[in-house]
Design an enzyme around this catalytic site. Structure first.
Site, PDB file in Angstrom:
ATOM      1  N   GLY A  31      -3.298   1.387   6.884  1.00  0.00           N
ATOM      2  CA  GLY A  31      -3.212   1.884   5.858  1.00  0.00           C
ATOM      3  C   GLY A  31      -3.955   3.216   5.878  1.00  0.00           C
ATOM      4  O   GLY A  31      -3.879   4.002   4.680  1.00  0.00           O
ATOM      5  N   GLU A  43      -5.651  -2.638  11.503  1.00  0.00           N
ATOM      6  CA  GLU A  43      -4.418  -2.284  12.071  1.00  0.00           C
ATOM      7  C   GLU A  43      -3.691  -1.038  11.878  1.00  0.00           C
ATOM      8  O   GLU A  43      -2.746  -0.943  11.212  1.00  0.00           O
ATOM      9  CB  GLU A  43      -3.288  -3.302  11.818  1.00  0.00           C
ATOM     10  CG  GLU A  43      -3.857  -4.862  11.833  1.00  0.00           C
ATOM     11  CD  GLU A  43      -2.998  -5.828  11.418  1.00  0.00           C
ATOM     12  OE1 GLU A  43      -2.835  -6.787  12.118  1.00  0.00           O
ATOM     13  OE2 GLU A  43      -2.571  -5.768  10.550  1.00  0.00           O
ATOM     14  N   PRO A  44      -4.036   0.035  12.305  1.00  0.00           N
ATOM     15  CA  PRO A  44      -3.584   1.469  12.031  1.00  0.00           C
ATOM     16  C   PRO A  44      -2.428   1.809  12.529  1.00  0.00           C
ATOM     17  O   PRO A  44      -2.199   1.265  14.235  1.00  0.00           O
ATOM     18  CB  PRO A  44      -4.973   2.507  12.466  1.00  0.00           C
ATOM     19  CG  PRO A  44      -5.537   1.598  13.571  1.00  0.00           C
ATOM     20  CD  PRO A  44      -5.481   0.265  13.181  1.00  0.00           C
ATOM     21  N   GLY A  45      -1.348   2.172  11.897  1.00  0.00           N
ATOM     22  CA  GLY A  45      -0.147   2.458  12.765  1.00  0.00           C
ATOM     23  C   GLY A  45       0.107   3.932  12.650  1.00  0.00           C
ATOM     24  O   GLY A  45       0.112   4.736  13.548  1.00  0.00           O
ATOM     25  N   ARG A  90      12.989   8.678   5.558  1.00  0.00           N
ATOM     26  CA  ARG A  90      12.023   8.555   4.714  1.00  0.00           C
ATOM     27  C   ARG A  90      11.916   9.387   3.277  1.00  0.00           C
ATOM     28  O   ARG A  90      11.409   9.132   2.167  1.00  0.00           O
ATOM     29  CB  ARG A  90      10.495   8.716   5.323  1.00  0.00           C
ATOM     30  CG  ARG A  90      10.279   7.649   6.401  1.00  0.00           C
ATOM     31  CD  ARG A  90       8.946   7.827   6.920  1.00  0.00           C
ATOM     32  NE  ARG A  90       7.669   7.645   6.149  1.00  0.00           N
ATOM     33  CZ  ARG A  90       6.857   8.568   5.323  1.00  0.00           C
ATOM     34  NH1 ARG A  90       7.075   9.878   5.749  1.00  0.00           N
ATOM     35  NH2 ARG A  90       6.248   8.397   4.658  1.00  0.00           N
ATOM     36  N   CYS A 136      27.558  12.314   5.646  1.00  0.00           N
ATOM     37  CA  CYS A 136      28.378  12.387   4.267  1.00  0.00           C
ATOM     38  C   CYS A 136      27.797  11.610   3.275  1.00  0.00           C
ATOM     39  O   CYS A 136      27.998  10.403   2.954  1.00  0.00           O
ATOM     40  CB  CYS A 136      29.577  11.683   4.574  1.00  0.00           C
ATOM     41  SG  CYS A 136      30.651  12.641   5.662  1.00  0.00           S
ATOM     42  N   TYR A 169       7.046   5.893  11.791  1.00  0.00           N
ATOM     43  CA  TYR A 169       8.215   5.515  10.669  1.00  0.00           C
ATOM     44  C   TYR A 169       9.410   6.220  10.546  1.00  0.00           C
ATOM     45  O   TYR A 169      10.171   6.666   9.522  1.00  0.00           O
ATOM     46  CB  TYR A 169       7.568   5.218   9.324  1.00  0.00           C
ATOM     47  CG  TYR A 169       6.434   4.319   9.226  1.00  0.00           C
ATOM     48  CD1 TYR A 169       6.667   3.090   9.515  1.00  0.00           C
ATOM     49  CD2 TYR A 169       4.964   4.915   9.014  1.00  0.00           C
ATOM     50  CE1 TYR A 169       5.460   2.111   9.305  1.00  0.00           C
ATOM     51  CE2 TYR A 169       4.185   3.872   8.853  1.00  0.00           C
ATOM     52  CZ  TYR A 169       4.370   2.527   9.179  1.00  0.00           C
ATOM     53  OH  TYR A 169       3.367   1.627   9.285  1.00  0.00           O
TER      54      TYR A 169
HETATM   55  C1  LIG Z   1       2.280  -1.560   7.658  1.00  0.00           C
HETATM   56  C2  LIG Z   1       1.204  -2.636   8.151  1.00  0.00           C
HETATM   57  C3  LIG Z   1       0.281  -1.792   9.007  1.00  0.00           C
HETATM   58  C4  LIG Z   1       0.215  -0.346   9.548  1.00  0.00           C
HETATM   59  O1  LIG Z   1       0.135   0.238   8.381  1.00  0.00           O
HETATM   60  P1  LIG Z   1      -0.207   1.870   8.549  1.00  0.00           P
HETATM   61  O2  LIG Z   1      -0.076   2.391   7.145  1.00  0.00           O
HETATM   62  O3  LIG Z   1       0.970   2.590   9.348  1.00  0.00           O
HETATM   63  O4  LIG Z   1      -1.427   1.998   9.092  1.00  0.00           O
HETATM   64  C5  LIG Z   1      -0.601  -2.693   9.521  1.00  0.00           C
HETATM   65  N1  LIG Z   1      -0.591  -4.010   9.269  1.00  0.00           N
HETATM   66  C6  LIG Z   1       0.296  -4.691   8.434  1.00  0.00           C
HETATM   67  C7  LIG Z   1       0.322  -6.072   8.168  1.00  0.00           C
HETATM   68  C8  LIG Z   1       1.269  -3.800   7.998  1.00  0.00           C
HETATM   69  O5  LIG Z   1       2.317  -4.215   7.131  1.00  0.00           O
END
Ligand SMILES: *Cc1c(COP(=O)(O)O)cnc(C)c1O
Length: 432
Positions: free
Chosen positions: A249, A291-293, A331, A362, A391
């Site tokens: 997050g 869990e950074p994404g 997005r 379209c 994303y």
């Molecule tokens: C989406 C999600 C993440 C990653 O969130 P980011 O905002 O991309 O860092 C990590 N863990 C869980 C369970 C998620 O649903």
């Protein structure tokens, strides 16, 4: 530098990405194309690893959330950097495994894992399954028993925080398809049930409060709630959790209006709060996983397009149409996400042409950005949308039968295709 160290302007007046000329890259790899500065991704992985070790404790590690961006080469990079991985589907697990990612470092998430998914995860040797509800616990115990296994699990708990409202709001997230809520008493029951199953090994708890969060407060609130929950669980059952996974997050700067984020300092502050709250609630400090994404890959990625039609509707607005759109970046259509858009061919010219950047589908809603200003483009100019590493590729579709763009990795001054561009034949490959 534009927004992030990955982006700059060269003497030719072109945008550079990881030191490479974006106009040249567009010529070499075609458009649309996703570029990823993998040196920047590695730097971000190292920043997270070091900060976690320093402020959360020796055994604490970040897990990369593959839903932000997922392909084999990226899992190889994540493995080399020593991160754990968070997978949300058998497809992501399959990709990680195909890349040789160490499966014991994988957390498997999802609010509705099928029996086949659970079996696949166990066969693959996934390290932790994050159980989302009681039905899943029951199914997992049965399947694990049949396979003669005793898998390690975390329980997904809903702490009841809405990160986009404000602190101490204890209803927001309770109404969620994910996890079991503390506020309703269901989380406590969930733990009692989990401890009762013979074929499951409970290692701790997981929560995830949201995404694109710039503040540390929502994370601090989540820690407070989770650690006090852990104290109550211990009093109730004697069970002491070893792992607390706080989800992803951390926010990312997409435009000049977004703040600059000091990730290390955020982790330092959160670490201090965790120490304080462990003492306050009298619980042993757990191993912290996050869990950074988005914050690992977003800033390092951008999308190159070629400008096609430019039209101005007098009294209304100007449209710049590009050769991609919602199939490679849904997005804006989904969340009105804001982006920084540049004319990469004239990046040094005044950005004085205010327009809407539209895709080629379209669909009137197929827009990338509205009300952005860039140097007025002509047909053939390269248009760059910055900070699309997360994303975008992972959410890409084939809408209008448009093939997915390639992912081109940039590192040490050179570029290579990591995922090839799809062909028209790929689009019909499954039509029988
Ligand atoms: C989406 C999600 C993440 C990653 O969130 P980011 O905002 O991309 O860092 C990590 N863990 C869980 C369970 C998620 O649903």
């Amino acid at each position: 530098m534009i927004l992030h160290p990955t982006y700059d302007i060269n003497e030719a007046g072109h945008l550079t990405v990881a030191g490479l000329d974006a106009v040249e890259l567009a010529k070499e790899f075609g458009t649309p194309a996703f570029l990823l500065d993998t040196d920047a991704v590695r730097a971000q992985c190292r920043l997270y690893r070091d900060a976690f070790r320093t402020y959360f404790g020796e055994s604490s590690l970040p897990a990369f959330a593959g839903k932000a961006l997922c392909y084999k080469g990226l899992y190889r990079l994540i493995a080399e950097e020593g991160l754990l991985a968070d997978c949300v589907s058998p497809g992501e697990i399959f990709t990680a495994k195909a890349a040789g990612f160490p499966m014991e470092k994988v957390f498997f998430h999802g609010n509705n894992k099928t029996d086949a998914d659970l079996r696949f995860a166990l066969e693959s040797g996934v390290g932790h399954i994050v159980a989302d509800g009681e039905d899943e616990l029951c199914a997992l115990d049965r399947i694990a028993g049949e396979m003669g296994l005793k898998p390690h699990i975390l329980l997904r708990i809903t702490p009841g925080i809405d990160p986009h409202t404000h602190r101490k709001i204890s209803t927001g997230n309770v109404d969620s398809k994910f996890g079991m809520a503390i506020a309703t008493g269901q989380a406590q029951e969930f733990v009692r049930r989990a401890l009762g199953y013979p074929n499951l090994t409970l290692d701790g708890f997981h929560c995830h409060v949201g995404s694109q969060i710039f503040d540390t407060e929502p994370f601090e609130d989540a820690c407070d709630i989770m650690l006090s929950f852990m104290a109550r669980v211990r009093a109730d059952t004697g069970y002491e959790a070893e792992i607390l996974n706080l989800g992803g997050g951390f926010g990312v700067r997409y435009t000049e209006e977004d703040p600059v984020v000091d990730y290390r300092d955020n982790i330092r502050r959160l670490g201090a709060e965790i120490d304080r709250m462990c003492a306050l609630h009298g619980v042993k400090k757990p191993v912290i996983v996050m869990e950074p994404g988005r914050s690992v890959v977003a800033a390092a990625g951008c999308t190159l397009y070629t400008c096609g039609t430019v039209k101005t509707i007098p009294g209304f607005r100007s449209y710049v149409s590009v050769d991609g759109g919602m199939p490679d970046n849904p997005r804006y259509a989904l969340y009105q996400s804001r982006y920084t858009v540049l004319n990469a061919s004239r990046a040094d010219a005044d950005a004085d042409f205010t327009c809407t950047v539209a895709g080629r589908c379209c669909e009137s809603g197929d827009l990338i950005a509205e009300g952005v200003s860039l140097a007025k483009p002509v047909r053939g100019d390269v248009i760059a949308v910055l900070v699309t590493g997360a994303y975008n590729y992972s959410m890409a579709s084939h809408y209008n039968r448009i093939p997915k763009p390639p992912v081109v990795e940039l590192s040490g001054g050179s570029a290579r295709v990591a995922v090839r561009r799809e062909t028209y034949a790929d689009l019909t490959a499954f039509d029988v």
